[in-house]
Design an enzyme around this catalytic site. Sequence first.
Site, short mmCIF file in Angstrom:
data_model
loop_
_atom_site.label_atom_id
_atom_site.label_comp_id
_atom_site.label_asym_id
_atom_site.label_seq_id
_atom_site.Cartn_x
_atom_site.Cartn_y
_atom_site.Cartn_z
N HIS A 65 0.82 -1.21 0.00
CA HIS A 65 0.00 0.00 0.00
C HIS A 65 0.86 1.26 0.00
CE1 HIS A 65 -4.31 -1.18 0.47
NE2 HIS A 65 -3.71 -2.36 0.64
N ASP A 66 2.03 1.19 0.60
CA ASP A 66 2.92 2.37 0.61
C ASP A 66 3.54 2.58 -0.76
OD1 ASP A 66 4.32 4.56 1.78
OD2 ASP A 66 6.10 3.31 1.84
N VAL A 69 1.37 3.31 -5.59
CA VAL A 69 1.01 4.41 -6.49
C VAL A 69 2.21 5.18 -7.00
CG1 VAL A 69 -0.34 6.52 -6.72
CG2 VAL A 69 -1.28 4.59 -5.47
N GLY A 71 5.54 5.08 -5.69
CA GLY A 71 6.80 4.64 -5.10
C GLY A 71 6.75 4.67 -3.58
N ASP A 73 7.30 5.80 -0.07
CA ASP A 73 7.61 7.09 0.54
C ASP A 73 7.18 7.19 2.00
OD1 ASP A 73 4.87 7.20 0.28
OD2 ASP A 73 4.85 8.91 -1.08
N SER A 75 4.22 7.29 3.07
CA SER A 75 2.99 8.07 3.21
C SER A 75 1.86 7.27 3.86
CB SER A 75 2.54 8.61 1.85
OG SER A 75 2.27 7.54 0.96
N GLU A 87 -3.27 8.58 5.24
CA GLU A 87 -3.51 7.33 4.53
C GLU A 87 -3.94 6.19 5.45
OE1 GLU A 87 -1.00 6.01 1.39
OE2 GLU A 87 -0.33 8.04 0.95
#
Length: 127
Positions: A65-66, A69, A71, A73, A75, A87
């Site tokens: 999941h990180d 989309v 790369g 990061d 998030s 997120e």
Amino acid sequence: MASKQTFFVLFTAFSAIIVPALAQLRPDLYDAICPQALPTIRSIVERAIEREPRMGASLLRLHFHDCFVNGCDGSVLLDDTETFTGEKTAGPNMNSVRGFEVIDEIKDAVNQACLGNIVSCADMVDM
């Protein structure tokens, strides 16, 4: 004119192929500045899997999941604020992604082993 176009094509090809390859995460990235980073991460992950065998798959899903989309990061670790939906609670991740407490445990232990905030959260998720 043709030489400018040739240069531009070669420069673009070089930039598209070589530059991203130079920016890749290396397994020895922290060896010089914090040699205990990977062993610390490994021991915490192993303990988490001993406590709950499904945690290995959960951490792999968290990584997916990180990184899916734009790369890797870190998030996926973002918490909500008054003006921002992080997120962790975003629709696709709600009640789907878990293991955040293991990442928090890893972050605390690595910061202690490295004598400071040396290793990024994104790297911890992706190691």
